[in-house]
Enzyme design. Structure first.
Site, PDB file in Angstrom:
ATOM      1  N   CYS A   1      -4.719   2.393  -3.578  1.00 58.80           N
ATOM      2  CA  CYS A   1      -3.440   2.884  -3.021  1.00 58.80           C
ATOM      3  C   CYS A   1      -2.309   1.892  -3.268  1.00 58.80           C
ATOM      4  O   CYS A   1      -1.410   1.731  -2.427  1.00 58.80           O
ATOM      5  CB  CYS A   1      -3.551   3.200  -1.528  1.00 58.80           C
ATOM      6  SG  CYS A   1      -4.667   4.549  -1.180  1.00 58.80           S
TER       7      CYS A   1
ATOM      8  N   LYS B   1     -10.222  -0.188  10.944  1.00 55.30           N
ATOM      9  CA  LYS B   1     -10.442  -1.380  10.114  1.00 55.30           C
ATOM     10  C   LYS B   1     -10.769  -2.594  10.967  1.00 55.30           C
ATOM     11  O   LYS B   1     -10.999  -3.679  10.446  1.00 55.30           O
ATOM     12  CB  LYS B   1      -9.198  -1.672   9.264  1.00 55.30           C
ATOM     13  CG  LYS B   1      -8.924  -0.591   8.213  1.00 55.30           C
ATOM     14  CD  LYS B   1      -7.826  -1.027   7.288  1.00 55.30           C
ATOM     15  CE  LYS B   1      -7.180   0.114   6.533  1.00 55.30           C
ATOM     16  NZ  LYS B   1      -7.965   0.609   5.407  1.00 55.30           N
TER      17      LYS B   1
ATOM     18  N   ASP C   1       3.056  -4.471   7.936  1.00 56.58           N
ATOM     19  CA  ASP C   1       1.854  -3.670   7.763  1.00 56.58           C
ATOM     20  C   ASP C   1       0.664  -4.609   7.989  1.00 56.58           C
ATOM     21  O   ASP C   1       0.324  -5.411   7.119  1.00 56.58           O
ATOM     22  CB  ASP C   1       1.838  -3.073   6.353  1.00 56.58           C
ATOM     23  CG  ASP C   1       0.522  -2.374   6.033  1.00 56.58           C
ATOM     24  OD1 ASP C   1      -0.416  -2.465   6.837  1.00 56.58           O
ATOM     25  OD2 ASP C   1       0.452  -1.749   4.961  1.00 56.58           O
TER      26      ASP C   1
ATOM     27  N   GLN D   1      -4.622  -4.919   7.232  1.00 62.02           N
ATOM     28  CA  GLN D   1      -5.702  -5.809   6.794  1.00 62.02           C
ATOM     29  C   GLN D   1      -5.746  -7.113   7.584  1.00 62.02           C
ATOM     30  O   GLN D   1      -6.618  -7.941   7.335  1.00 62.02           O
ATOM     31  CB  GLN D   1      -5.555  -6.131   5.291  1.00 62.02           C
ATOM     32  CG  GLN D   1      -5.696  -4.940   4.375  1.00 62.02           C
ATOM     33  CD  GLN D   1      -7.092  -4.297   4.431  1.00 62.02           C
ATOM     34  OE1 GLN D   1      -8.077  -4.920   4.831  1.00 62.02           O
ATOM     35  NE2 GLN D   1      -7.176  -3.032   4.058  1.00 62.02           N
TER      36      GLN D   1
ATOM     37  N   HIS E   1       0.870  -1.179   0.000  1.00 65.30           N
ATOM     38  CA  HIS E   1       0.000   0.000   0.000  1.00 65.30           C
ATOM     39  C   HIS E   1       0.908   1.230   0.000  1.00 65.30           C
ATOM     40  O   HIS E   1       2.028   1.169   0.524  1.00 65.30           O
ATOM     41  CB  HIS E   1      -0.832  -0.048   1.290  1.00 65.30           C
ATOM     42  CG  HIS E   1      -1.912   0.955   1.407  1.00 65.30           C
ATOM     43  ND1 HIS E   1      -1.678   2.260   1.768  1.00 65.30           N
ATOM     44  CD2 HIS E   1      -3.250   0.848   1.239  1.00 65.30           C
ATOM     45  CE1 HIS E   1      -2.837   2.910   1.820  1.00 65.30           C
ATOM     46  NE2 HIS E   1      -3.805   2.075   1.499  1.00 65.30           N
TER      47      HIS E   1
HETATM   48  C1  LIG Z   1      -2.568  -2.772   3.533  1.00 64.07           C
HETATM   49  C2  LIG Z   1      -2.840  -1.381   4.029  1.00 64.07           C
HETATM   50  N1  LIG Z   1      -1.849  -0.676   4.578  1.00 64.07           N
HETATM   51  C3  LIG Z   1      -2.028   0.560   5.051  1.00 64.07           C
HETATM   52  C4  LIG Z   1      -3.256   1.171   4.980  1.00 64.07           C
HETATM   53  C5  LIG Z   1      -3.409   2.563   5.504  1.00 64.07           C
HETATM   54  O1  LIG Z   1      -4.274   2.591   6.606  1.00 64.07           O
HETATM   55  P1  LIG Z   1      -4.736   3.980   7.226  1.00 64.07           P
HETATM   56  O2  LIG Z   1      -5.288   4.771   6.072  1.00 64.07           O
HETATM   57  O3  LIG Z   1      -5.785   3.599   8.213  1.00 64.07           O
HETATM   58  O4  LIG Z   1      -3.544   4.619   7.823  1.00 64.07           O
HETATM   59  C6  LIG Z   1      -4.315   0.492   4.391  1.00 64.07           C
HETATM   60  C7  LIG Z   1      -5.630   1.143   4.238  1.00 64.07           C
HETATM   61  O5  LIG Z   1      -6.409   0.815   3.370  1.00 64.07           O
HETATM   62  C8  LIG Z   1      -4.110  -0.814   3.913  1.00 64.07           C
HETATM   63  O6  LIG Z   1      -5.088  -1.521   3.348  1.00 64.07           O
END
Ligand SMILES: Cc1ncc(COP(=O)(O)O)c(C=O)c1O
Length: 419
Positions: free
Chosen positions: A376, A238, A212, A215, A134
Site C-alpha cells: 500500500c 496491529k 499515522d 506501525q 501508506h
Molecule cells: C503505516 C500504515 N498506515 C496505515 C495503515 C492502515 O491500517 P488499517 O488498514 O488498519 O486501517 C497501515 C496498515 O498496514 C499501515 O501500515
C-alpha cells in the site's frame, strides 16, 4: 498467562520465549514446518488475554451501549468507556474526550480529512505528506485536495536507505501548508521518523499535524503530549487487539471545532424534522451502534503490552531487525530497503531475478509467513524503481532463531530459483 507473571521491565530480563505461550496460534505447523509468523506489520496475533476478554464480554455483558438503563447495558457502557479512558492513558492524551473510536487507522484519517479538512482547507492551500506514506495517509488527502482545489506536496525519501530528506523541509514546510501528515514508522522500510521534531517545526508555523501511528502504537511508547501532534491514528489489530477497532486522537480544541463526520443515532442531543443538535466530541463522531467488543479487546491488548513494556518491545523488535538486516546483507544478489541502523522491526528485500510474490510463495512452503507486494505504498515503490518487495515484519513473540531460519529459507529460495 501474562497477568500472573511479574515482569518488571526495568529490573528483570524478559523471557520472550515464554510470552509465546500466550499466543495459541503460534503453535502450529504450516506445510509441515513450524509456523514463523513474520507478517506482523499487516496484522499482529492475539494473546489469550484478548481472546478471553472478548469471550467474557459476549458470554456475560453483551448489550448495546449508552442508551440502555438495564444492568447489561450499564456494564457494556462502563466497559466501553473504560476502554476509552485506557486508550487515553496508553498514548498520554489529556482525557478520554480526545479519543474517538473508529474502524482503524484508515477511517481515523478519513475522518480528519473529511470533518477537519472540509472546514479548514481552501483552494490554493497545501497539504504536506511524505513520499513514504501508506495509501491510507495519501488517498484521503488526494480526495480532499480534489474537493477543495488544494495542492499536495511531498517531503522526499532519500533512496533505498529510506530516510526523509530533511534538508528539503524548510522549502516545503511553509505558511501556506495547512496540514502536515506523516507516518511514524514506515510499513515498507522500517524507518522511524523524528515526528516530535517535525511537529515542532510545523507548530512554529501554525501548521496542523497528523501522525499515522499504525506501525508504532504497539511497538514503542507513544506520548501525544510529548510529540505535540494535533491528530494521531492507529489500529487495534496491529497491537494485539481485534480487527475493526481503531483510534483517532485529536487535540480537544480541534475536535470541538470540527463538524460531525457521519450522522445517525448515538451522536445527537436532539433531532427535529429540520434541525439536529449534536453531542460533544468524541461522541459526535461516533454515529450508530459502535464496535463494542473491539474497545474491550483493545483494552485487554493495551494492558497486555504495558506489562511487557513498549520500550522493551521496541528494543526487541530492533534487535531482530538489525540481526536480520546484517545476516541478509551477507548474501549475494539481495537488495535491502530501509535504514542501515535504528530501524524498527521491518525488513524489505528483493532477490535478483525473483519476483517478490515468488519469494513469499516459496517461503510459505517452509512455514514462513511474509508479505509481498507494494505494501500500500505504490508511489514509494515507484520512486525506488521497483514494483514490489518481500517484507518480513517482527513482533515481540518472534525470536532470533526464527530470524536465522528465515535467512536460511531465503538462501533455499535462491537455490530453488538457481540465482
Ligand atoms: C503505516 C500504515 N498506515 C496505515 C495503515 C492502515 O491500517 P488499517 O488498514 O488498519 O486501517 C497501515 C496498515 O498496514 C499501515 O501500515
Amino acid at each position: 498467562m501474562i497477568a500472573e507473571r511479574t515482569i518488571s521491565p526495568v529490573q528483570q530480563a524478559i523471557d520472550w520465549e515464554s510470552l509465546r505461550e500466550d499466543f495459541p496460534i503460534l503453535h502450529q505447523k504450516v506445510h509441515g514446518h513450524p509456523l514463523i509468523y513474520f507478517d506482523n506489520a499487516a496484522t499482529s496475533q492475539k494473546p489469550r488475554a484478548v481472546l478471553d476478554a472478548l469471550g467474557r464480554y459476549y458470554e456475560r455483558d453483551n448489550a448495546n451501549v449508552h442508551r440502555g438503563i438495564h444492568e447489561l447495558s450499564n456494564r457494556a457502557t462502563a466497559a466501553f468507556e473504560a476502554a476509552r479512558a485506557r486508550t487515553a492513558k496508553f498514548i498520554n492524551a489529556r482525557s478520554g474526550d480526545e479519543i474517538v473510536f473508529t474502524r482503524g487507522t484508515t477511517e481515523s484519517i478519513n475522518l480528519v480529512a473529511q470533518a477537519w479538512g472540509a472546514k479548514n482547507v481552501k483552494p490554493g492551500d497545501k497539504i504536506l505528506l511524505t513520499e513514504m506514506e501508506h495509501h491510507s495517509n495519501l488517498v484521503p488527502w488526494q480526495l480532499l485536495a480534489e474537493r477543495t482545489r488544494a495542492k499536495l506536496v511531498y517531503l522526499p525519501v532519500t533512496g533505498d536507505e529510506g530516510l526523509l530528506d530533511l534538508r528539503q523541509l524548510d522549502q516545503l514546510l511553509t505558511r501556506d501548508v495547512k496540514l502536515f501528515a506523516m507516518v511514524h514508522i514506515s510499513n515498507s522500510l522500517g524507518t522511524v521518523n523524528p515526528v516530535a521534531e517535525l511537529c515542532e517545526r510545523a507548530r512554529r508555523l501554525g501548521v496542523v499535524t497528523l501522525i499515522d501511528a499504525a506501525q508504532s502504537a504497539g511497538h514503542l511508547a507513544l506520548d501525544v503530549q510529548e510529540i505535540n501532534c494535533d491528530f494521531l491514528a492507529f489500529s487495534g489489530h496491529k497491537i494485539c487487539g481485534p480487527t475493526g477497532i481503531g483510534v483517532l486522537y485529536g487535540r480537544q480544541e480541534l475536535l470541538d471545532a470540527m463538524p460531525p463526520y457521519q450522522g445517525g443515532g448515538e451522536m445527537i442531543l436532539t433531532v427535529d424534522f429540520h434541525k439536529t443538535t449534536f453531542k460533544k466530541a468524541p461522541h459526535k463522531f461516533e454515529a450508530g451502534t459502535p464496535d463494542i467488543s473491539g474497545p474491550i479487546g483493545l483494552h485487554a491488548a493495551m494492558d497486555y503490552l504495558d506489562v511487557i513494556g513498549r520500550e522493551n518491545i521496541f528494543r526487541h523488535d530492533q534487535e531482530l531487525a538489525q540481526h536480520a538486516f546484517e545476516e541478509l546483507s551477507r548474501l549475494k544478489g539481495i537488495r535491502l530497503f530501509g535504514p542501515r541502523t535504528g530501524r524498527a522491526g521491518v525488513v524489505s528485500l528483493l532477490l535478483k531475478d525473483i519476483h517478490a510474490h515468488d519469494v513469499v510463495t516459496v517461503a510459505d512452503q517452509w512455514g514462513v509467513a511474509l508479505r509481498g507486494g507494494h505494501h500500500c505504498t505504490q508511489p514509494l515503490m515507484r520512486k525506488l524503481g521497483v514494483e514490489s518487495t518481500a517484507r518480513a515484519s517482527f513482533y515481540f513473540y518472534n525470536t532470533r532463531e526464527e530470524v536465522d531460519r528465515f535467512v536460511e529459507v531465503v538462501q533455499e529460495i535462491q537455490k530453488f530459483f538457481g540465482t
